[in-house]
Scaffold this motif. Sequence first.
Motif, short mmCIF file in Angstrom:
data_model
loop_
_atom_site.label_atom_id
_atom_site.label_comp_id
_atom_site.label_asym_id
_atom_site.label_seq_id
_atom_site.Cartn_x
_atom_site.Cartn_y
_atom_site.Cartn_z
N ALA A 256 0.83 -1.20 0.00
CA ALA A 256 0.00 0.00 0.00
C ALA A 256 0.87 1.26 0.00
O ALA A 256 0.56 2.24 -0.70
CB ALA A 256 -0.92 0.00 1.22
N TYR A 257 1.97 1.22 0.74
CA TYR A 257 2.86 2.39 0.81
C TYR A 257 3.54 2.64 -0.54
O TYR A 257 3.60 3.78 -1.01
CB TYR A 257 3.91 2.18 1.90
CG TYR A 257 4.93 3.28 1.98
CD1 TYR A 257 4.56 4.57 2.35
CD2 TYR A 257 6.27 3.02 1.69
CE1 TYR A 257 5.50 5.59 2.42
CE2 TYR A 257 7.21 4.05 1.75
CZ TYR A 257 6.82 5.33 2.12
OH TYR A 257 7.75 6.33 2.19
N TYR A 258 4.04 1.57 -1.16
CA TYR A 258 4.70 1.73 -2.46
C TYR A 258 3.70 2.14 -3.55
O TYR A 258 4.05 2.90 -4.47
CB TYR A 258 5.42 0.44 -2.86
CG TYR A 258 6.76 0.29 -2.19
CD1 TYR A 258 7.78 1.20 -2.41
CD2 TYR A 258 7.01 -0.77 -1.33
CE1 TYR A 258 9.01 1.07 -1.80
CE2 TYR A 258 8.24 -0.91 -0.70
CZ TYR A 258 9.24 0.02 -0.94
OH TYR A 258 10.46 -0.12 -0.32
N LYS A 265 3.92 9.94 -7.43
CA LYS A 265 4.88 10.25 -8.48
C LYS A 265 4.16 10.55 -9.80
O LYS A 265 4.53 11.49 -10.53
CB LYS A 265 5.84 9.07 -8.66
CG LYS A 265 7.06 9.39 -9.50
CD LYS A 265 8.02 8.21 -9.50
CE LYS A 265 9.26 8.54 -10.31
NZ LYS A 265 10.22 7.39 -10.32
N MET A 266 3.12 9.74 -10.10
CA MET A 266 2.35 9.95 -11.33
C MET A 266 1.64 11.28 -11.28
O MET A 266 1.58 12.02 -12.29
CB MET A 266 1.34 8.81 -11.50
CG MET A 266 1.97 7.47 -11.83
SD MET A 266 2.77 7.46 -13.46
CE MET A 266 1.34 7.64 -14.51
N GLN A 267 1.07 11.65 -10.13
CA GLN A 267 0.37 12.92 -9.99
C GLN A 267 1.32 14.09 -10.19
O GLN A 267 0.96 15.10 -10.81
CB GLN A 267 -0.29 13.00 -8.62
CG GLN A 267 -1.50 12.11 -8.46
CD GLN A 267 -2.10 12.19 -7.07
OE1 GLN A 267 -1.53 12.80 -6.17
NE2 GLN A 267 -3.26 11.55 -6.89
N THR A 268 2.56 13.93 -9.67
CA THR A 268 3.56 14.97 -9.84
C THR A 268 3.89 15.18 -11.31
O THR A 268 4.03 16.31 -11.79
CB THR A 268 4.83 14.62 -9.05
OG1 THR A 268 4.50 14.40 -7.68
CG2 THR A 268 5.87 15.73 -9.16
N ARG A 269 4.02 14.07 -12.05
CA ARG A 269 4.31 14.15 -13.48
C ARG A 269 3.19 14.82 -14.24
O ARG A 269 3.41 15.69 -15.10
CB ARG A 269 4.55 12.75 -14.05
CG ARG A 269 5.89 12.13 -13.65
CD ARG A 269 6.03 10.76 -14.26
NE ARG A 269 7.32 10.15 -13.91
CZ ARG A 269 7.66 8.92 -14.27
NH1 ARG A 269 6.81 8.16 -14.98
NH2 ARG A 269 8.84 8.44 -13.93
N VAL A 270 1.93 14.43 -13.91
CA VAL A 270 0.76 15.01 -14.59
C VAL A 270 0.68 16.50 -14.30
O VAL A 270 0.44 17.32 -15.20
CB VAL A 270 -0.53 14.29 -14.14
CG1 VAL A 270 -1.75 15.04 -14.67
CG2 VAL A 270 -0.53 12.85 -14.62
N THR A 271 0.89 16.87 -13.04
CA THR A 271 0.85 18.29 -12.66
C THR A 271 1.92 19.08 -13.40
O THR A 271 1.70 20.20 -13.86
CB THR A 271 1.05 18.43 -11.14
OG1 THR A 271 0.07 17.65 -10.46
CG2 THR A 271 0.92 19.88 -10.72
N GLY A 272 3.11 18.48 -13.52
CA GLY A 272 4.21 19.13 -14.24
C GLY A 272 3.89 19.33 -15.70
O GLY A 272 4.17 20.41 -16.26
#
Length: 280
Positions: A256-258, A265-272
């Motif tokens: 669950a943590y990973y 990480k995916m959200q950070t990429r999408v936001t970027g």
Amino acid sequence: MWTAVILTGIVAAVTIGGLQSIARTAEKIVPAMAIIYCASTLGFLIIFYDKIPAAIIEIMTDAFTPTAATGGFLGATVMVAMRNGIARGVFSNESGLGSAPIVAAAAKTKWPAEQGLISMTGTFIDTIIICTMTGLVLVVSGLWNGDMNGATLTQGAFLQAFPNFGSMMLMVGLVLFAFTTILGWNYYGERCCEYLVGVKGIMPYRIIFIMLVACGAFLKLEAIWVLADIVNGLMAIPNLIALLGLSGVVVSETKAYYAHLKEEKMQTRVTGRISETFKE
């Protein structure tokens, strides 16, 4: 005698008298002492760098040859080496004993797996780095073949590289390390005692603990190692059984943590990407 009197008095002042300022001071000094100890050990190895390859070969050779155990054969020798190595390793980092999680459980964190990963670094630093460096120092010094043992052996090795201040530096470091370790184990015992019999059992436990601290200065080193191995084994057996029973929970929490890290990480990429699109 004076070591027992002074140490017992300070431990009693902290645990019963509530002089937490001493404990807080020691907690601030110990990290600095750990850095100084590692730097000193590294300095020793740099001074005698030409002897390090021979020391590593000697360690690896003697661990798996019949000469490592008097009158033993290869299988018995490996068993003795593993038994002593595991016992000393567990003593250095408390892995599998269930003691360190008492402190880790007090941490405020959203993800238990994250706290577990952080706690794992303690094992690496204690055993893989500090103990390996200390072991190399002892073997390189050549004093391990003599009659000295424990802190005396380490002190004799340090004096070879730092004849002027080696013994004082090691003495201060050992006192601080030992003092904070005693306070830490007192905390472990208090939490366990409170769980078993309630708050009323804390004060009797503290008195017994202080009496044992007073007795510690008069015990032989060999007796202390034997006693430590026995009580560590008594802690490890039920704890390892519990770990096996809770292994499913550990795996699920880790997954669950990973998964959370991956999603973050995916959200950070999408936001970027969105930000770059707006800029264009």
